[in-house]
Design a protein around this motif. Structure first.
Motif, PDB file in Angstrom:
ATOM      1  N   VAL A  26      19.894  98.873 -29.205  1.00 32.16           N
ATOM      2  CA  VAL A  26      21.128  98.187 -28.814  1.00 32.16           C
ATOM      3  C   VAL A  26      21.361  98.359 -27.316  1.00 32.16           C
ATOM      4  O   VAL A  26      21.816  97.429 -26.631  1.00 32.16           O
ATOM      5  N   GLY A  27      21.037  99.543 -26.781  1.00 29.32           N
ATOM      6  CA  GLY A  27      21.160  99.753 -25.343  1.00 29.32           C
ATOM      7  C   GLY A  27      20.279  98.806 -24.550  1.00 29.32           C
ATOM      8  O   GLY A  27      20.671  98.334 -23.473  1.00 29.32           O
ATOM      9  N   SER A  28      19.085  98.502 -25.080  1.00 27.88           N
ATOM     10  CA  SER A  28      18.215  97.529 -24.423  1.00 27.88           C
ATOM     11  C   SER A  28      18.861  96.143 -24.400  1.00 27.88           C
ATOM     12  O   SER A  28      18.792  95.418 -23.403  1.00 27.88           O
ATOM     13  N   LEU A  29      19.502  95.784 -25.516  1.00 24.37           N
ATOM     14  CA  LEU A  29      20.230  94.507 -25.561  1.00 24.37           C
ATOM     15  C   LEU A  29      21.389  94.508 -24.584  1.00 24.37           C
ATOM     16  O   LEU A  29      21.663  93.490 -23.920  1.00 24.37           O
ATOM     17  N   TYR A  35      23.015  91.993 -17.343  1.00 28.11           N
ATOM     18  CA  TYR A  35      22.339  91.230 -16.294  1.00 28.11           C
ATOM     19  C   TYR A  35      22.644  89.736 -16.387  1.00 28.11           C
ATOM     20  O   TYR A  35      22.890  89.074 -15.366  1.00 28.11           O
ATOM     21  N   ARG A  36      22.651  89.192 -17.597  1.00 26.62           N
ATOM     22  CA  ARG A  36      22.685  87.735 -17.749  1.00 26.62           C
ATOM     23  C   ARG A  36      24.086  87.142 -17.836  1.00 26.62           C
ATOM     24  O   ARG A  36      24.330  86.057 -17.324  1.00 26.62           O
ATOM     25  N   LEU A  37      25.004  87.820 -18.524  1.00 31.43           N
ATOM     26  CA  LEU A  37      26.326  87.222 -18.729  1.00 31.43           C
ATOM     27  C   LEU A  37      27.050  86.916 -17.418  1.00 31.43           C
ATOM     28  O   LEU A  37      27.627  85.830 -17.276  1.00 31.43           O
ATOM     29  N   SER A  42      21.735  82.344 -20.594  1.00 29.77           N
ATOM     30  CA  SER A  42      21.622  82.572 -22.029  1.00 29.77           C
ATOM     31  C   SER A  42      21.036  83.957 -22.269  1.00 29.77           C
ATOM     32  O   SER A  42      20.140  84.399 -21.542  1.00 29.77           O
ATOM     33  N   VAL A  43      21.528  84.633 -23.303  1.00 33.17           N
ATOM     34  CA  VAL A  43      20.997  85.960 -23.619  1.00 33.17           C
ATOM     35  C   VAL A  43      19.785  85.881 -24.526  1.00 33.17           C
ATOM     36  O   VAL A  43      19.164  86.902 -24.834  1.00 33.17           O
ATOM     37  N   ILE A  44      19.421  84.672 -24.939  1.00 33.37           N
ATOM     38  CA  ILE A  44      18.284  84.486 -25.845  1.00 33.37           C
ATOM     39  C   ILE A  44      17.074  83.922 -25.115  1.00 33.37           C
ATOM     40  O   ILE A  44      15.938  84.367 -25.301  1.00 33.37           O
ATOM     41  N   SER A  45      17.333  82.943 -24.275  1.00 37.05           N
ATOM     42  CA  SER A  45      16.241  82.259 -23.587  1.00 37.05           C
ATOM     43  C   SER A  45      16.549  82.194 -22.089  1.00 37.05           C
ATOM     44  O   SER A  45      17.713  82.013 -21.695  1.00 37.05           O
ATOM     45  N   PRO A  46      15.537  82.372 -21.237  1.00 40.71           N
ATOM     46  CA  PRO A  46      14.141  82.643 -21.540  1.00 40.71           C
ATOM     47  C   PRO A  46      13.905  84.090 -21.937  1.00 40.71           C
ATOM     48  O   PRO A  46      14.773  84.936 -21.714  1.00 40.71           O
ATOM     49  N   PRO A  47      12.712  84.404 -22.487  1.00 37.23           N
ATOM     50  CA  PRO A  47      12.406  85.803 -22.824  1.00 37.23           C
ATOM     51  C   PRO A  47      12.409  86.674 -21.576  1.00 37.23           C
ATOM     52  O   PRO A  47      12.368  86.183 -20.447  1.00 37.23           O
ATOM     53  N   SER A  48      12.448  87.980 -21.783  1.00 39.26           N
ATOM     54  CA  SER A  48      12.536  88.921 -20.670  1.00 39.26           C
ATOM     55  C   SER A  48      11.347  88.768 -19.723  1.00 39.26           C
ATOM     56  O   SER A  48      10.199  88.684 -20.147  1.00 39.26           O
ATOM     57  N   ARG A  49      11.669  88.744 -18.429  1.00 41.35           N
ATOM     58  CA  ARG A  49      10.654  88.608 -17.390  1.00 41.35           C
ATOM     59  C   ARG A  49      10.967  89.566 -16.254  1.00 41.35           C
ATOM     60  O   ARG A  49      12.106  89.981 -16.068  1.00 41.35           O
ATOM     61  N   CYS A  50       9.932  89.883 -15.476  1.00 38.41           N
ATOM     62  CA  CYS A  50      10.134  90.684 -14.283  1.00 38.41           C
ATOM     63  C   CYS A  50      10.843  89.828 -13.250  1.00 38.41           C
ATOM     64  O   CYS A  50      10.379  88.730 -12.924  1.00 38.41           O
TER      65      CYS A  50
END
Length: 500
Positions: A26-29, A35-37, A42-50
């Motif tokens: 959950v901490g990872s989420l 970072y995103r909000l 979107s918190v779903i897309s795109p997948p995690s990237r550097c």
């Protein structure tokens, strides 16, 4: 330890490890949300990237806590540094989840560690109860704690709280608590609550029926009173007020009610442009006075006339240490029309007040007295009414402080995000804990101000109230003995003030 002791320790230890791992995930989420909000992503897309090389991360890089350690804090693809905030947030969340499990479901009520009565932190509703009676409420609390962590990090940086983080725990509470109550009722042949069915033992625990401890979720007795208003009145009043909130929101949506602080962004742009023009004029006048001519491009590039801000950027106003970009509070504290905007919010509360009153009267007339045979509301409806009541009281308390404080001082006293935050707290854990958490937060804020005055530096930075509200809530949930001891000192009591 004997094999028997190890066998008894095995099941809770397995559950402890599971909860610890769940908290880390959950901490990872939460890291993703933080970072995103604020960026509107979107918190779903795109997948995690550097963020440096834009390479899509594999599961090895996304392992909570250990992924950062194995990578030694650097991207495996481009060697860019990875902030230690990520494993710190994951570790803190995992420890909070584990603390909830240990204090609520493992330690005995009278247990002590190094003289500290940790067993006193265990809620009464978890005592001698099967898992199905306690885990739904625990899941609601864990959802709330997760969102509070995310709100704290975002609010501390941006002075804003994404409302989705307040809606999620409130909706979870409104679904899980009543559904849990319905399941309990079905398992107990249509259980209803009545005055004669409840009593307290010497330890203050609620007993049900034949004297066996019957656990309930927090706040299931919010609307059950031996005198005064009936339980139906509380249910009807809470439901009517919540419907009124929805109706006012629709009026704002269609332009029939004004949105408060609607012109703030325009005012901020004009204020920043005016300050920038004044700063340029002051710089030019200063340069002409010192060198007899206008400032050169080289002087402007070095920021010779500016004061260095904490962020490292050159500011042309030595008397204004922060701009809106450096310290968002610096601008909206100076907004001059706060009193006018509070009148809009008072108008917004008109519909909840009217519909809440109508619901209170009608439900009380139709339902009858709470203790009259055959007039008791079903348990799931009592619980739903308690959730709605907690939502209204938690949010209403902060909203009242916001309105009256803004009217008194002419500055926005508290943000609407704080209102939504405490409304969610009230929905999840009840109005009593929400009210106590609010006052605990005030003492936390006072402590921060004292430390800032003593140590200076970063501690002097103005902090939004949201992180203190979150801290107060977690302290009430997990440190109830500390809170009760503190209340006893404040109220000059002979001992701790026992909270319900």
């Amino acid at each position: 330890m004997s094999w028997t002791d190890w066998a008894e320790l095995g099941p809770p230890l397995i559950r402890f490890v599971f909860v610890l791992a769940l908290g880390a995930c959950v901490g990872s989420l939460i890291n993703v949300l933080v970072y995103r909000l604020p960026l509107g992503m979107s918190v779903i897309s795109p997948p995690s990237r550097c963020p440096s090389c834009d390479t899509r991360l594999t599961f090895r890089e996304n392992i909570p806590i250990f992924g950062w350690l194995l990578l030694r804090g650097k991207c495996r693809f481009c060697d860019a540094k990875i902030s230690p905030e990520y494993p710190i947030v994951e570790t803190v969340t995992a420890l909070l989840f584990a603390t909830v499990f240990v204090l609520w479901h493992w330690v005995e009520p009278g247990a002590t560690v190094l003289g500290v009565p940790v067993g006193a932190a265990r809620p009464w509703w978890t005592l001698n109860a099967p898992a199905f009676m306690t885990w739904p409420a625990t899941a609601v609390a864990l959802t709330l704690i997760s969102c509070l962590i995310a709100m704290t990090l975002i609010d501390a940086r941006t002075y804003t709280i994404p409302l989705i983080l307040t809606w999620v725990p409130a909706v979870v509470a409104a679904v899980v608590h009543p559904l849990h109550a319905l399941i309990v009722s079905l398992r107990h042949d249509g259980l209803v609550l009545s005055e004669s069915a409840w009593m307290a033992d010497a330890g203050g625990r609620w007993l049900f029926g034949d004297g066996g401890v019957w656990a309930t979720a927090p706040g299931w007795l919010w609307t059950i009173e031996t005198g005064g208003p009936t339980q139906w009145s509380w249910i009807g009043g809470s439901a009517g007020a919540v419907l009124g909130l929805g109706g006012s929101a629709l009026l704002v949506r269609f332009g029939l009610l004004g949105r408060s602080f609607e012109d703030y962004e325009e005012w901020e742009r004009e204020a920043e442009a005016r300050e920038k023009a004044e700063a340029e004029q002051a710089k030019q006048e200063s340069a002409e006075g010192e060198g007899g001519g206008p400032a050169s491009d080289d002087d402007e590039g070095r920021g010779a006339q500016g004061a260095q801000t904490p962020g490292g950027a050159s500011s042309p106003l030595a008397s204004s240490p922060a701009s809106a970009s450096d310290d968002p509070a610096a601008m909206w504290i100076r907004y001059p029309h706060a009193r006018r905007e509070m009148l809009k919010e008072v108008a917004f509360l008109g519909a909840p007040a009217v519909l809440g009153t109508v619901g209170w009267v009608l439900a009380g007339q139709l339902g009858g007295p709470a203790w009259e045979i055959g007039s008791q509301a079903p348990l799931w409806l009592v619980v739903l009414g308690g959730v709605l009541c907690g939502y209204l009281v938690g949010g209403g308390l902060v909203w009242g402080v916001r309105i009256f404080g803004s009217l008194a001082f002419g500055k926005e006293a508290m943000g609407l995000g704080d209102v939504h935050l405490m409304a969610a707290v009230g929905a999840c854990v009840g109005w009593v804990d929400a009210v106590v958490a609010f006052f605990v937060a005030a003492f936390l804020a006072l402590g921060h101000a004292v430390l800032g005055a003593v140590f200076g530096g970063a501690m002097r930075r103005a902090m939004p109230f949201g992180p203190f509200l979150a801290g107060g809530t977690v302290l009430v949930l997990l440190g109830r003995p500390v809170v009760e001891w503190g209340l006893g000192l404040i109220m000059a009591s002979d001992g701790p003030v026992r909270l319900p």
